[in-house]
Design a protein around this motif. Structure first.
Motif, PDB file in Angstrom:
ATOM      1  N   UNK A 456      -4.054  -9.003  -1.766  1.00  0.00           N
ATOM      2  CA  UNK A 456      -4.019  -9.076  -1.263  1.00  0.00           C
ATOM      3  C   UNK A 456      -2.142  -8.556  -1.189  1.00  0.00           C
ATOM      4  N   UNK A 457      -2.349  -8.061  -2.469  1.00  0.00           N
ATOM      5  CA  UNK A 457      -1.307  -7.776  -2.595  1.00  0.00           C
ATOM      6  C   UNK A 457      -0.734  -6.271  -1.205  1.00  0.00           C
ATOM      7  N   UNK A 458      -2.254  -5.500  -1.412  1.00  0.00           N
ATOM      8  CA  UNK A 458      -2.375  -4.389  -0.793  1.00  0.00           C
ATOM      9  C   UNK A 458      -1.749  -4.794   0.634  1.00  0.00           C
ATOM     10  N   UNK A 459      -2.976  -5.691   0.946  1.00  0.00           N
ATOM     11  CA  UNK A 459      -2.888  -6.166   2.245  1.00  0.00           C
ATOM     12  C   UNK A 459      -1.291  -6.522   2.757  1.00  0.00           C
ATOM     13  N   UNK A 460      -0.485  -7.124   2.212  1.00  0.00           N
ATOM     14  CA  UNK A 460       0.819  -7.743   2.273  1.00  0.00           C
ATOM     15  C   UNK A 460       1.945  -6.910   2.581  1.00  0.00           C
ATOM     16  N   UNK A 461       1.473  -5.295   1.915  1.00  0.00           N
ATOM     17  CA  UNK A 461       2.140  -4.002   1.819  1.00  0.00           C
ATOM     18  C   UNK A 461       1.912  -3.595   3.238  1.00  0.00           C
ATOM     19  N   UNK A 462       0.586  -3.365   3.785  1.00  0.00           N
ATOM     20  CA  UNK A 462       0.171  -3.143   4.837  1.00  0.00           C
ATOM     21  C   UNK A 462       0.854  -3.888   6.453  1.00  0.00           C
ATOM     22  N   UNK A 463       0.307  -5.194   5.980  1.00  0.00           N
ATOM     23  CA  UNK A 463       1.776  -6.418   6.766  1.00  0.00           C
ATOM     24  C   UNK A 463       2.813  -6.064   7.028  1.00  0.00           C
ATOM     25  N   UNK A 464       3.827  -5.457   5.461  1.00  0.00           N
ATOM     26  CA  UNK A 464       5.188  -5.035   5.645  1.00  0.00           C
ATOM     27  C   UNK A 464       5.201  -4.491   6.685  1.00  0.00           C
ATOM     28  N   UNK A 465       4.688  -2.759   6.301  1.00  0.00           N
ATOM     29  CA  UNK A 465       4.872  -1.798   7.489  1.00  0.00           C
ATOM     30  C   UNK A 465       4.236  -1.799   9.327  1.00  0.00           C
ATOM     31  N   UNK A 466       3.741  -3.280   9.684  1.00  0.00           N
ATOM     32  CA  UNK A 466       2.868  -3.751  11.072  1.00  0.00           C
ATOM     33  C   UNK A 466       1.873  -2.718  10.807  1.00  0.00           C
ATOM     34  N   UNK A 471      -3.035 -13.056  10.269  1.00  0.00           N
ATOM     35  CA  UNK A 471      -3.391 -14.616  10.556  1.00  0.00           C
ATOM     36  C   UNK A 471      -3.523 -15.767  10.058  1.00  0.00           C
ATOM     37  N   UNK A 472      -3.274 -16.024   9.146  1.00  0.00           N
ATOM     38  CA  UNK A 472      -3.460 -17.086   7.850  1.00  0.00           C
ATOM     39  C   UNK A 472      -3.336 -16.293   6.674  1.00  0.00           C
ATOM     40  N   UNK A 473      -3.240 -17.458   5.130  1.00  0.00           N
ATOM     41  CA  UNK A 473      -3.333 -17.378   3.802  1.00  0.00           C
ATOM     42  C   UNK A 473      -4.021 -15.673   3.484  1.00  0.00           C
ATOM     43  N   UNK A 474      -4.886 -15.932   4.437  1.00  0.00           N
ATOM     44  CA  UNK A 474      -6.268 -15.095   3.637  1.00  0.00           C
ATOM     45  C   UNK A 474      -7.327 -14.076   4.970  1.00  0.00           C
ATOM     46  N   UNK A 475      -6.156 -13.929   6.044  1.00  0.00           N
ATOM     47  CA  UNK A 475      -6.959 -13.733   7.017  1.00  0.00           C
ATOM     48  C   UNK A 475      -5.835 -12.734   7.814  1.00  0.00           C
ATOM     49  N   UNK A 476      -6.411 -11.041   8.193  1.00  0.00           N
ATOM     50  CA  UNK A 476      -5.634 -10.447   8.632  1.00  0.00           C
ATOM     51  C   UNK A 476      -5.898  -9.746  10.372  1.00  0.00           C
ATOM     52  N   UNK A 477      -5.079  -9.145  11.151  1.00  0.00           N
ATOM     53  CA  UNK A 477      -5.625  -8.767  12.143  1.00  0.00           C
ATOM     54  C   UNK A 477      -5.396  -7.469  12.100  1.00  0.00           C
ATOM     55  N   UNK A 478      -5.865  -6.753  12.837  1.00  0.00           N
ATOM     56  CA  UNK A 478      -5.502  -5.356  12.916  1.00  0.00           C
ATOM     57  C   UNK A 478      -5.478  -4.887  14.693  1.00  0.00           C
ATOM     58  N   UNK A 479      -4.393  -3.876  15.152  1.00  0.00           N
ATOM     59  CA  UNK A 479      -4.772  -3.956  16.310  1.00  0.00           C
ATOM     60  C   UNK A 479      -5.425  -2.568  16.718  1.00  0.00           C
ATOM     61  N   UNK A 480      -6.119  -2.728  17.965  1.00  0.00           N
ATOM     62  CA  UNK A 480      -8.154  -1.456  18.119  1.00  0.00           C
ATOM     63  C   UNK A 480      -7.517  -0.262  17.738  1.00  0.00           C
ATOM     64  N   UNK A 481      -6.143   0.349  18.821  1.00  0.00           N
ATOM     65  CA  UNK A 481      -6.117   1.640  18.508  1.00  0.00           C
ATOM     66  C   UNK A 481      -5.658   1.753  17.224  1.00  0.00           C
ATOM     67  N   UNK A 482      -4.856   0.796  15.983  1.00  0.00           N
ATOM     68  CA  UNK A 482      -5.082   1.330  15.156  1.00  0.00           C
ATOM     69  C   UNK A 482      -5.976   0.775  13.487  1.00  0.00           C
ATOM     70  N   UNK A 483      -7.271   0.013  14.209  1.00  0.00           N
ATOM     71  CA  UNK A 483      -8.512   0.627  13.909  1.00  0.00           C
ATOM     72  C   UNK A 483      -9.580   1.325  13.849  1.00  0.00           C
TER      73      UNK A 483
END
Length: 514
Positions: A456-466, A471-483
């Motif tokens: 959770x901490x690491x994912x929040x850091x990545x979200x802070x860097x955009x 998406x919600x408390x336990x799910x995130x989305x990643x842009x296709x090109x970044x994936x």
């Protein structure tokens, strides 16, 4: 640090900051009487006689039975006193039977802006004057008045008037809601706080383009007549970001402070910059900010000015220091992405294969930088349509190779990746191996071999860097090109462990189903 755009010399007195003369010298023109400005401007102002307003007022009264009396601090005292641009505009508008909303639609200016012009709260630009002449069939009357007002409000001799905005993008497309939101945030005249808007989002999403587009529109609307400053803060890579001390030196020099008078201390430079901007209408665009600490020292201290910041980071800590509003950006919607490609490659190529245009937009992830690079490739290679490039980009890795000249999509992603610490960088690479569009906290923890709390901490850091989006408390989305970029990094840097990680991924899927 890089500064963009010309600095034009305009007469302005170099009184010391904080002195009475410097404050008066920089007084916002719209806060003074337009009548006094026009009297100072000589012959041009003579054509702006209040007798014309009286004639128009009487004609409106005769036709409607009501008398549109001028009001406000600039209200003329008699028939021989010159009226304001706003009074005359209201009289012409009412004689035509137009509402403010109708006039705004005809002249292509914001209704709120016109209302402030009519009430003497904002100085009209020459562009607005010309539009009013065209719509109201008034010859060159409004253009002449606006020109006189502009000449009267020019700074006095000896000061540098900064005009540093980069050129606006010719093919800027969409983002209407974002532009409107910026105008609302940065156009509030009621607050004593300096309005600050932070535009953030993933690399390549068009943050700088949006900031520059809005800035040019605001200047055309007659705002920030005392100047516009633009600085590239060179974030987000560690060790590359511009030092606020050096940035303040550039900014003070841009407003006319000679090098020998620059303070030798960071806080003294920040205080001097705030003093020089006090009482002035200046727009400050801080592009590509690294963190809140870098931005904090550069902010004006008094209302009248406004600040736009762009960053790949959410700039944690900034909101606790200033009254900032945040505008997160994402990729373009499908119609806007297709419109951008069409505008750049031309109707002939777009109409040759409309389906290929749609496919190309999707394979570029509707990311503005990728779309622009793809369009430049089509035009430079003289392709008759978008089908060939769309076919080439079917291979995901080929999308990362999009480049024209010294601008490359991969290099843009690299800058964000290099700003991560090692644990965040590792988990970012592993995210490229996870299946599906949604990133689950539990799957991430299993794949990375860490606890749920650490994931959770690491994912929040990545979200802070955009680099991902929550998406919600336990799910995130990643842009296709970044994936695709993350998976490619994983293959390059983690090498022999990639196969094992794919096996772990399969086990993770089975465990989650169970």
């Amino acid at each position: 640090m890089r500064a963009t755009g010309p600095v034009s010399d305009s007469p302005r007195a170099t009184s010391p900051p904080g002195s009475r003369r410097s404050t008066i010298c920089w007084r916002c023109p719209e806060r003074q009487s337009h009548s006094a400005d026009l009297r100072r401007s000589g012959a041009t102002a003579r054509s702006y006689d209040f007798r014309e307003f009286a004639v128009l007022r009487n004609s409106v009264q005769d036709s409607t039975g009501s008398r549109p009396e001028p009001s406000g601090p600039d209200c003329p005292c008699g028939a021989d006193s010159p009226g304001t641009f706003g009074h005359l505009l209201r009289a012409h508008r009412e004689r035509r039977g137009l509402s403010l909303t109708q006039l705004a639609g005809l002249v292509h200016f914001n209704r709120g802006h016109l209302s402030k012009v009519e009430n003497g709260k904002r100085t009209p630009s020459v562009v607005l004057g010309a539009a009013c002449d065209r719509v109201l069939d008034s010859g060159s009357r409004f253009t002449a008045i606006a020109t006189a007002l502009e000449a009267a409000s020019r700074p006095s001799a000896g000061w540098v008037h900064p005009a540093q905005l980069p050129p606006a993008k010719r093919f800027f497309t969409g983002r209407r809601r974002d532009l409107k939101q910026l105008s609302q945030w940065l156009g509030d005249d009621r607050s004593l706080a300096v309005p600050v808007a932070v535009i953030n989002g993933p690399p390549g999403v068009g943050k700088t383009a949006l900031a520059v587009q809005w800035a040019h529109q605001a200047v055309c609307d007659g705002r920030f007549a005392d100047g516009q400053l633009f600085v590239d803060l060179e974030g987000p890579e560690p060790g590359e970001a511009a030092d606020p001390f050096d940035v303040l030196g550039h900014l003070l020099h841009a407003v006319g402070v000679p090098g020998e008078r620059l303070p030798a201390d960071l806080h003294q430079r920040a205080a001097a910059f705030r003093s020089y901007l006090h009482g002035r209408e200046v727009l400050l665009v801080l592009d590509n900010a690294a963190d809140a600490q870098q931005v904090h020292h550069l902010l004006p201290g008094s209302p009248g000015s406004a600040v736009v910041v762009t960053s790949r980071s959410r700039l944690p800590g900034l909101l606790s220091r200033v009254d900032a509003a945040t505008l997160p950006m994402t990729e373009l919607c499908r119609p806007e992405a297709a419109m951008l490609l069409r505008a750049m490659i031309g109707d002939a190529r777009a109409d040759a294969d409309p389906a290929a245009l749609t496919v190309l937009a999707e394979r570029c992830g509707r990311l503005p930088l990728a779309l622009v690079l793809a369009a430049e490739n089509i035009v430079s290679c003289q392709h008759p349509s978008a089908d060939r490039l769309a076919a080439e980009l079917k291979v995901e890795e080929a999308r990362l190779a999009l480049a024209e000249g010294d601008v490359a999509l991969r290099h843009t992603f690299d800058a964000s990746y290099r700003a991560l610490d090692e644990p965040s960088a590792r988990i970012f690479r592993l995210l490229g191996l996870l299946p599906g569009q949604v990133i689950d906290v539990a799957a991430t923890a299993v794949t990375a071999g860490v606890s749920d709390a650490e994931a959770v901490r690491l994912l929040r850091d990545l979200a802070s860097a955009h680099l991902i989006r929550q998406q919600d408390e336990r799910h995130y989305l990643m842009h296709d090109l970044l994936r695709v970029y993350a998976a490619d990094l994983c293959r390059q840097l983690d090498g022999g462990t990639a196969a094992a990680q794919r096996e772990d991924r399969a086990e993770t899927e089975a465990a989650l189903v169970a």
